[in-house]
Design a protein around this motif. Sequence first.
Motif, PDB file in Angstrom:
ATOM      1  N   UNK A  56       0.828  -1.216   0.000  1.00  0.00           N
ATOM      2  CA  UNK A  56       0.000   0.000   0.000  1.00  0.00           C
ATOM      3  C   UNK A  56       0.856   1.257   0.000  1.00  0.00           C
ATOM      4  N   UNK A  57       2.144   1.126   0.302  1.00  0.00           N
ATOM      5  CA  UNK A  57       3.075   2.254   0.309  1.00  0.00           C
ATOM      6  C   UNK A  57       4.003   2.114  -0.890  1.00  0.00           C
ATOM      7  N   UNK A  58       4.111   3.160  -1.699  1.00  0.00           N
ATOM      8  CA  UNK A  58       5.026   3.122  -2.834  1.00  0.00           C
ATOM      9  C   UNK A  58       6.444   3.448  -2.367  1.00  0.00           C
ATOM     10  N   UNK A  59       7.413   3.084  -3.185  1.00  0.00           N
ATOM     11  CA  UNK A  59       8.797   3.410  -2.843  1.00  0.00           C
ATOM     12  C   UNK A  59       9.020   4.913  -2.841  1.00  0.00           C
ATOM     13  N   UNK A  60       8.372   5.627  -3.737  1.00  0.00           N
ATOM     14  CA  UNK A  60       8.531   7.086  -3.753  1.00  0.00           C
ATOM     15  C   UNK A  60       8.019   7.683  -2.446  1.00  0.00           C
ATOM     16  N   UNK A  61       6.878   7.197  -1.948  1.00  0.00           N
ATOM     17  CA  UNK A  61       6.361   7.681  -0.666  1.00  0.00           C
ATOM     18  C   UNK A  61       7.333   7.333   0.468  1.00  0.00           C
ATOM     19  N   UNK A  62       7.884   6.136   0.424  1.00  0.00           N
ATOM     20  CA  UNK A  62       8.836   5.736   1.462  1.00  0.00           C
ATOM     21  C   UNK A  62      10.095   6.594   1.411  1.00  0.00           C
ATOM     22  N   UNK A  63      10.570   6.913   0.198  1.00  0.00           N
ATOM     23  CA  UNK A  63      11.752   7.768   0.077  1.00  0.00           C
ATOM     24  C   UNK A  63      11.481   9.158   0.633  1.00  0.00           C
ATOM     25  N   UNK A  64      10.306   9.706   0.322  1.00  0.00           N
ATOM     26  CA  UNK A  64       9.962  11.042   0.825  1.00  0.00           C
ATOM     27  C   UNK A  64       9.899  11.040   2.351  1.00  0.00           C
ATOM     28  N   UNK A  65       9.327   9.976   2.936  1.00  0.00           N
ATOM     29  CA  UNK A  65       9.271   9.901   4.390  1.00  0.00           C
ATOM     30  C   UNK A  65      10.677   9.773   4.974  1.00  0.00           C
ATOM     31  N   UNK A  66      11.516   8.956   4.353  1.00  0.00           N
ATOM     32  CA  UNK A  66      12.885   8.798   4.838  1.00  0.00           C
ATOM     33  C   UNK A  66      13.618  10.129   4.840  1.00  0.00           C
ATOM     34  N   UNK A  67      13.400  10.936   3.823  1.00  0.00           N
ATOM     35  CA  UNK A  67      14.050  12.247   3.772  1.00  0.00           C
ATOM     36  C   UNK A  67      13.520  13.159   4.873  1.00  0.00           C
ATOM     37  N   UNK A  68      12.209  13.039   5.182  1.00  0.00           N
ATOM     38  CA  UNK A  68      11.648  13.823   6.287  1.00  0.00           C
ATOM     39  C   UNK A  68      12.253  13.383   7.623  1.00  0.00           C
ATOM     40  N   UNK A  69      12.493  12.089   7.785  1.00  0.00           N
ATOM     41  CA  UNK A  69      13.140  11.582   8.992  1.00  0.00           C
ATOM     42  C   UNK A  69      14.552  12.150   9.106  1.00  0.00           C
ATOM     43  N   UNK A  70      15.280  12.123   8.000  1.00  0.00           N
ATOM     44  CA  UNK A  70      16.654  12.635   8.006  1.00  0.00           C
ATOM     45  C   UNK A  70      16.685  14.122   8.332  1.00  0.00           C
ATOM     46  N   UNK A  71      15.715  14.877   7.818  1.00  0.00           N
ATOM     47  CA  UNK A  71      15.668  16.316   8.096  1.00  0.00           C
ATOM     48  C   UNK A  71      15.407  16.590   9.569  1.00  0.00           C
ATOM     49  N   UNK A  72      14.800  15.655  10.268  1.00  0.00           N
ATOM     50  CA  UNK A  72      14.539  15.797  11.710  1.00  0.00           C
ATOM     51  C   UNK A  72      15.689  15.188  12.530  1.00  0.00           C
ATOM     52  N   UNK A  73      16.844  15.048  11.909  1.00  0.00           N
ATOM     53  CA  UNK A  73      18.007  14.441  12.573  1.00  0.00           C
ATOM     54  C   UNK A  73      17.673  13.044  13.076  1.00  0.00           C
ATOM     55  N   UNK A  74      16.932  12.302  12.239  1.00  0.00           N
ATOM     56  CA  UNK A  74      16.481  10.981  12.626  1.00  0.00           C
ATOM     57  C   UNK A  74      17.159   9.872  11.857  1.00  0.00           C
ATOM     58  N   UNK A  75      16.788   8.644  12.236  1.00  0.00           N
ATOM     59  CA  UNK A  75      17.326   7.453  11.604  1.00  0.00           C
ATOM     60  C   UNK A  75      16.309   6.324  11.737  1.00  0.00           C
ATOM     61  N   UNK A  76      16.421   5.363  10.848  1.00  0.00           N
ATOM     62  CA  UNK A  76      15.684   4.112  10.989  1.00  0.00           C
ATOM     63  C   UNK A  76      16.508   3.158  11.843  1.00  0.00           C
ATOM     64  N   UNK A  77      15.822   2.367  12.647  1.00  0.00           N
ATOM     65  CA  UNK A  77      16.471   1.301  13.397  1.00  0.00           C
ATOM     66  C   UNK A  77      15.958  -0.021  12.853  1.00  0.00           C
ATOM     67  N   UNK A  78      16.835  -0.747  12.198  1.00  0.00           N
ATOM     68  CA  UNK A  78      16.497  -2.050  11.619  1.00  0.00           C
ATOM     69  C   UNK A  78      16.825  -3.129  12.624  1.00  0.00           C
ATOM     70  N   UNK A  79      15.799  -3.651  13.286  1.00  0.00           N
ATOM     71  CA  UNK A  79      16.004  -4.751  14.227  1.00  0.00           C
ATOM     72  C   UNK A  79      15.951  -6.062  13.467  1.00  0.00           C
TER      73      UNK A  79
END
Length: 200
Positions: free
Chosen positions: A85-108
């Motif tokens: 239900x989530x496209x890769x483009x949407x996921x990329x845009x969200x990832x960039x928003x996370x990075x702009x908030x000085x954030x990161x993904x945690x892959x467990x």
Amino acid sequence: MNLDQAVTEHRTLIVEGCDGVGRDALLTGLARRHGYAVTHASRDLPHVDPVRPYRELLRHDGALAVDAGLVGELVYGPLRRGHSRVTWIQAFDFAEAVAERHGAFVHMTAPVRVLADRLAARGAPAAALAEIGAAVTGYDHAFSTLAEHAPVLTVEERSTCGGGPDRDPDHGGAVSEPPAASFTRPFPRIRSPVPFAEQS
């Protein structure tokens, strides 16, 4: 690098991983030892804009840890429904928003055998056990792709932890922190979906 060191660099952590990993224990540790506000993202995604609830979570002030499922949708959607239900483009845009908030993904992550044992102990159906290997591979692929847009910290659970990295010190258990590795890639930011999860 361990997680204690990694959290000093990121005020937003988006925590994800295969069914069977110890997200709850890790999130409890982030709240207790590092002062993160912990929130659990809804698994009900809006049809028109499925990433909107995740973007809204980023408005929170202060250190934030999210028990998320956006990457899980990229992985389990194709495995279980034939599409995400989530496209890769949407996921990329969200990832960039996370990075702009000085954030990161945690892959467990954890070894396939460990995940299989945990899910079997919980009475998971045979279908869930059969897809574990594909899910682990899918998460590895998804996070390596998202690392082109935001930092990714990989936390591998030790099989002796019993389901998570933060045992409760109130019950006499020493805190056991799994190692975390971080990686980012200085590649150009791509805007096309990758073959792993073609949208239908």
